[in-house]
Design a protein around this motif. Structure first.
Motif, mmCIF file in Angstrom:
data_model
loop_
_atom_site.group_PDB
_atom_site.id
_atom_site.type_symbol
_atom_site.label_atom_id
_atom_site.label_comp_id
_atom_site.label_asym_id
_atom_site.label_seq_id
_atom_site.Cartn_x
_atom_site.Cartn_y
_atom_site.Cartn_z
ATOM 1 N N GLY A 256 73.509 10.943 -8.497
ATOM 2 C CA GLY A 256 72.430 11.903 -8.733
ATOM 3 C C GLY A 256 72.311 12.346 -10.185
ATOM 4 O O GLY A 256 71.631 13.343 -10.462
ATOM 5 N N LYS A 257 72.951 11.629 -11.096
ATOM 6 C CA LYS A 257 72.901 11.969 -12.515
ATOM 7 C C LYS A 257 71.662 11.345 -13.140
ATOM 8 O O LYS A 257 71.537 10.124 -13.240
ATOM 9 N N ARG A 258 70.717 12.196 -13.558
ATOM 10 C CA ARG A 258 69.477 11.695 -14.143
ATOM 11 C C ARG A 258 69.735 11.075 -15.523
ATOM 12 O O ARG A 258 70.719 11.396 -16.183
ATOM 13 N N PRO A 259 68.834 10.183 -15.979
ATOM 14 C CA PRO A 259 69.047 9.481 -17.253
ATOM 15 C C PRO A 259 69.194 10.449 -18.430
ATOM 16 O O PRO A 259 68.523 11.479 -18.500
ATOM 17 N N TYR A 260 70.049 10.074 -19.357
ATOM 18 C CA TYR A 260 70.273 10.884 -20.557
ATOM 19 C C TYR A 260 70.858 9.985 -21.644
ATOM 20 O O TYR A 260 71.316 8.857 -21.382
ATOM 21 N N ILE A 261 70.873 10.486 -22.861
ATOM 22 C CA ILE A 261 71.534 9.825 -23.987
ATOM 23 C C ILE A 261 72.551 10.791 -24.550
ATOM 24 O O ILE A 261 72.236 11.956 -24.814
ATOM 25 N N GLU A 262 73.766 10.329 -24.736
ATOM 26 C CA GLU A 262 74.845 11.183 -25.255
ATOM 27 C C GLU A 262 75.045 10.896 -26.742
ATOM 28 O O GLU A 262 75.099 9.736 -27.169
ATOM 29 N N TYR A 263 75.156 11.984 -27.516
ATOM 30 C CA TYR A 263 75.468 11.850 -28.937
ATOM 31 C C TYR A 263 76.358 13.009 -29.366
ATOM 32 O O TYR A 263 76.002 14.170 -29.167
ATOM 33 N N MET A 264 77.513 12.690 -29.897
ATOM 34 C CA MET A 264 78.471 13.673 -30.390
ATOM 35 C C MET A 264 78.796 14.733 -29.339
ATOM 36 O O MET A 264 78.803 15.944 -29.608
ATOM 37 N N GLY A 265 79.024 14.280 -28.096
ATOM 38 C CA GLY A 265 79.449 15.175 -27.041
ATOM 39 C C GLY A 265 78.365 16.002 -26.393
ATOM 40 O O GLY A 265 78.658 16.895 -25.598
ATOM 41 N N VAL A 266 77.089 15.728 -26.696
ATOM 42 C CA VAL A 266 75.974 16.509 -26.146
ATOM 43 C C VAL A 266 74.961 15.553 -25.529
ATOM 44 O O VAL A 266 74.669 14.485 -26.091
ATOM 45 N N GLU A 267 74.430 15.941 -24.360
ATOM 46 C CA GLU A 267 73.422 15.128 -23.692
ATOM 47 C C GLU A 267 72.023 15.496 -24.185
ATOM 48 O O GLU A 267 71.730 16.664 -24.445
ATOM 49 N N TYR A 268 71.157 14.471 -24.294
ATOM 50 C CA TYR A 268 69.771 14.652 -24.745
ATOM 51 C C TYR A 268 68.827 14.103 -23.684
ATOM 52 O O TYR A 268 69.067 13.019 -23.123
ATOM 53 N N ARG A 269 67.769 14.862 -23.427
ATOM 54 C CA ARG A 269 66.781 14.451 -22.431
ATOM 55 C C ARG A 269 65.391 14.934 -22.846
ATOM 56 O O ARG A 269 65.245 15.780 -23.717
ATOM 57 N N ASN A 270 64.368 14.396 -22.175
ATOM 58 C CA ASN A 270 63.029 14.981 -22.157
ATOM 59 C C ASN A 270 62.415 14.700 -20.795
ATOM 60 O O ASN A 270 63.028 14.030 -19.945
ATOM 61 N N GLU A 271 61.223 15.209 -20.555
ATOM 62 C CA GLU A 271 60.613 15.091 -19.225
ATOM 63 C C GLU A 271 60.373 13.644 -18.838
ATOM 64 O O GLU A 271 60.454 13.288 -17.658
ATOM 65 N N LEU A 272 60.072 12.789 -19.821
ATOM 66 C CA LEU A 272 59.798 11.385 -19.518
ATOM 67 C C LEU A 272 61.080 10.637 -19.175
ATOM 68 O O LEU A 272 61.105 9.814 -18.258
ATOM 69 N N LEU A 273 62.155 10.928 -19.900
ATOM 70 C CA LEU A 273 63.393 10.192 -19.681
ATOM 71 C C LEU A 273 63.986 10.491 -18.301
ATOM 72 O O LEU A 273 64.502 9.585 -17.636
ATOM 73 N N VAL A 274 63.948 11.735 -17.867
ATOM 74 C CA VAL A 274 64.554 12.069 -16.563
ATOM 75 C C VAL A 274 63.806 11.402 -15.409
ATOM 76 O O VAL A 274 64.347 11.300 -14.302
ATOM 77 N N LYS A 275 62.582 10.926 -15.657
ATOM 78 C CA LYS A 275 61.805 10.243 -14.626
ATOM 79 C C LYS A 275 61.844 8.723 -14.800
ATOM 80 O O LYS A 275 61.094 8.009 -14.140
#
Length: 511
Positions: free
Chosen positions: A339-358
């Motif tokens: 159930g983990k939605r898509p994300y990009i990790e950089y320097m220990g922090v997750e990054y997302r936007n509305e388009l990526l989570v879908k």
């Protein structure tokens, strides 16, 4: 060795050789001392380079590498064709004012700072407002921030120091001549400092500004004589005349307890920024002997009227984000099974936007990420085919306060070593700021500079304009965080009410 010692050895050798007392040099009043001095002077003139080494390393380098042979570069008269860059230690102590954890004002001293500036070889102008670096040593990011300030059009500061004012004839090139706003150079000269050789610097100078880098020979500052001379003039005419100066060396008579003077007169970092800006602005409008007593701005005006206009930065590249940008490959992570939605990790922090989570179909895709090392709240993502996917925003409270890559690394290291602790409800930058203030009470060296760096990054982010999409993303994330904070506060109130009700209901009666 002094001549008198050489003469003594000469006399001793004459005695060992058995020269009679009636012969030279024993038959003269000075035992041949004057003749020996003339010989030594003649020897000194013949071997100029070796003789100069007796007066220090700088004199030896100048004697060996300048003033001989044919000049190996032609005279340059076109503005912005060739510029020089270097960093210079500011010979003064300054302070900042912060709020302690108890709410009191505290004055903290800063370690010596760096002044990073660009000068134009043709006109002697200082192009752009110099960057004042708060780090112990300036890095690649500081170099590119200085380059950004040299290119982006400027406006005069609002001065707060009584009696400090700009000369009517002074200013910066982009401020005085609108036709050279966003002007860039063709060749840049700098030394072999590690920050100058960084991949980020060389890549940005080549691909963004489109200039050639010329790395000078090791230990030969005379190859960048214009910037070296400017720094000496700037220091002698301003910083070394102030009561908080450290002087040019520890025994300089102008050095009179600079830390105490800086605190006594509250000579803050903001005051330094104003002083530097005014002094350099006025320098550009002051007659220069090497320019036949024309000012650098007057020479620039004459050259522009003759059609010698510099190259301008392409309009598509006129964004502050690009100057401190690095590119790194990243993989989109996520898991449908967990159930983990898509994300990009950089320097220990997750990054997302509305388009990526879908976009679950992109999980496992390798993408190219553009990162602004001066503000890590957002990153820009490009798909394998080169198309832009959009900007992603840092998860949680990491998106609240602007912070640099260096600050992110420091915070992660402190958390790993269990020196600081923060939850998803805490702003990591605020926690880091409180940690630095607490450390300053223990007189940890460099804490004042790191506190000032945090304040500088936040202030610059407020002054600079972000892209509309970035502002929209940050505003939406801040709104979501505010709603979550309200929900958490409401939940805590309900929990408190339940606890108090339960206590009243099951109150134990004792006799």
């Amino acid at each position: 060795m002094k001549p008198k010692y050489i003469h003594k050895k000469f006399v001793d050798r004459c005695k060992e050789a058995g020269i009679p007392r009636s012969s030279y040099p024993f038959n003269t009043d000075t035992l041949g001392y004057r003749a020996l001095c003339r010989y030594l002077e003649n020897l000194r003139d013949i071997h100029f380079g070796k003789a100069a080494s007796r007066f220090g390393h700088d004199a030896e380098q100048k004697a060996k590498n300048s003033g001989i042979g044919q000049q190996n570069y032609p005279l340059n008269i076109t503005p912005y064709q060739k510029v020089e860059f270097d960093g210079h230690r500011i010979d003064g102590i300054f302070v900042i004012t912060v709020k302690t954890l108890e709410g009191d004002d505290a004055v903290l001293t800063l370690d010596r700072l760096w002044l990073l500036s660009f000068t134009d070889r043709a006109t002697r102008n200082v192009i752009g407002r110099p960057h004042i670096c708060l780090n112990k040593e300036y890095n690649a990011s500081d170099v590119m921030i200085a380059a950004k300030k040299a290119i982006i059009p400027l406006k005069k500061k609002n001065l707060t120091i009584d009696g400090l004012s700009y000369q009517p004839t002074g200013g910066y090139p982009s401020e005085q001549f609108s036709e050279i706003e966003w002007a860039v150079w063709d060749v840049i000269y700098f030394d072999n400092a590690k920050s100058h050789l960084a991949q980020m610097v060389r890549e940005r100078l080549s691909n963004l500004i489109g200039c050639t880098t010329c790395i000078g020979a090791v230990d030969r500052p005379m190859r960048r004589s214009f910037i070296e001379r400017f720094h000496n003039t700037f220091t002698a005419s301003s910083i070394q005349r102030m009561v908080n100066t450290t002087g040019s060396h520890p025994k300089d008579p102008r050095r009179k307890d600079p830390e105490k003077m800086a605190i006594r007169y509250e000579m803050t970092f903001e005051h330094l920024e104003e002083i530097v800006d005014v002094v350099i602005s006025n320098y550009n409008g002051t007659p220069h002997g090497a320019l036949f007593y024309n000012s650098p701005l007057e020479v620039l005006e004459q050259r522009l009227k003759k059609g010698m206009k510099p190259r301008l930065l392409n309009e598509s590249k006129r964004t502050e984000f690009l100057f401190t940008q690095v590119e790194q490959p990243r993989t989109i992570r996520g898991s449908i099974s967990s159930g983990k939605r898509p994300y990009i990790e950089y320097m220990g922090v997750e990054y997302r936007n509305e388009l990526l989570v879908k976009s679950a179909h992109l999980i496992g895709t390798k993408v190219n990420v553009h990162i602004n090392v001066d503000d890590l709240r957002t990153i820009r993502v490009f798909l394998p085919d080169g198309s832009e996917f959009g900007e992603l925003v840092a998860a949680g409270k990491w998106s609240l306060t602007p912070h640099t890559l260096q600050m992110r690394k420091t915070i992660n290291l402190l958390k790993k070593n269990k020196l600081i602790h923060f939850t998803q409800w805490d702003d990591p930058i605020f926690v880091y700021h409180e940690y630095l203030i607490a450390k300053e009470t223990e007189k940890k060296k460099g804490s004042g500079n790191r506190i000032a760096k945090v304040q500088q990054v936040i202030r610059q982010a407020e002054e600079e304009s972000n892209s509309p999409n970035q502002n929209k993303l940050l505003a939406q994330e801040h709104k979501n965080l505010a709603e979550l904070d309200k929900a958490r506060e409401l939940q805590e109130k309900i929990q408190v009410q339940k606890t108090s009700t339960s206590t009243k209901r099951y109150k134990t009666i004792t006799y």
